[in-house]
Design a protein around this motif. Structure first.
Motif, mmCIF file in Angstrom:
data_model
loop_
_atom_site.group_PDB
_atom_site.id
_atom_site.type_symbol
_atom_site.label_atom_id
_atom_site.label_comp_id
_atom_site.label_asym_id
_atom_site.label_seq_id
_atom_site.Cartn_x
_atom_site.Cartn_y
_atom_site.Cartn_z
ATOM 1 N N GLU A 48 58.924 30.807 -16.692
ATOM 2 C CA GLU A 48 58.582 29.413 -16.988
ATOM 3 C C GLU A 48 58.587 28.561 -15.723
ATOM 4 O OE1 GLU A 48 60.534 29.236 -21.456
ATOM 5 O OE2 GLU A 48 61.688 28.481 -19.746
ATOM 6 N N TRP A 61 54.036 25.382 -17.147
ATOM 7 C CA TRP A 61 53.245 26.614 -17.100
ATOM 8 C C TRP A 61 54.128 27.806 -17.446
ATOM 9 C CZ3 TRP A 61 48.174 26.196 -16.760
ATOM 10 C CH2 TRP A 61 47.618 25.096 -16.099
ATOM 11 N N TYR A 63 54.128 31.649 -16.421
ATOM 12 C CA TYR A 63 53.518 32.571 -15.461
ATOM 13 C C TYR A 63 53.623 33.995 -15.987
ATOM 14 C CZ TYR A 63 53.143 28.653 -12.336
ATOM 15 O OH TYR A 63 52.798 27.451 -11.786
ATOM 16 N N ASP A 88 49.272 24.182 -8.127
ATOM 17 C CA ASP A 88 50.188 23.503 -9.048
ATOM 18 C C ASP A 88 51.619 23.646 -8.554
ATOM 19 O OD1 ASP A 88 48.287 22.614 -11.019
ATOM 20 O OD2 ASP A 88 48.103 24.706 -11.641
#
Length: 171
Positions: A48, A61, A63, A88
């Motif tokens: 996370e 996000w 991952y 990001d």
């Protein structure tokens, strides 16, 4: 309490809050300014990326690629602020990252046996491929991908900075 006393107390509270906020900001910047940016990789699938350093922060996000290289920008109490190959920036738990250096192929690249533009072709790498990186030779990076080892021009890669590479480690 008289009306004037309430206003005075609120103003003092606001000043105290501002001092506390400034102190927190200073301690955050001093905690994160100690180390220059460096690269690490995502340890496993399903990591996370959060908006702030804490389990109570919103997940920005998820991952799903173990080995994805990330640039560590800051560290704070078991959390690292990272930038991913798309640009990001999120916070990840330190334990979700590892020191193993990897690169992300940004554009189609040729993996060559030697660090030369005319070197024998070992493989063609497509965008999105992740490989382990161990050495630098000028603008070339020694990369291992899918059991093949060779050299790729750094311009096609993300995460190929030489600083921090362990020359003794071989893929």
């Amino acid at each position: 309490m008289a009306r004037g006393q309430i206003k005075s107390w609120v103003m003092r509270s606001g000043i105290c809050a501002a001092i506390v906020a400034a102190t927190a900001l200073f301690s955050l910047s001093s905690a994160t300014a100690d180390q220059p940016a460096h690269f690490m990789s995502v340890r496993m699938d399903g990591v996370e990326g959060r908006q702030g350093p804490g389990a109570d922060q919103r997940v920005a996000w998820l991952y799903q690629r173990a080995g994805l290289p990330v640039m560590v920008l800051a560290e704070r109490e078991g959390w690292k602020r990272v930038r991913d190959p798309d640009g990001d920036e999120v916070w990840m738990r330190s334990e979700d990252l590892e020191a193993r250096r990897t690169v992300y192929v940004r554009e189609q690249a040729t993996l060559r046996r030697t660090a030369r533009a005319n070197g024998q072709v070992v493989a063609y790498l497509m965008p999105g491929v992740i490989g382990a990186v161990t050495r630098c030779d000028g603008d070339w990076r020694r990369v291992a991908v899918g059991g093949r080892i060779g050299w790729v021009q750094n311009a096609s890669l993300w995460g190929g900075e030489c600083a921090g590479l362990d020359q003794a480690t071989r893929p």
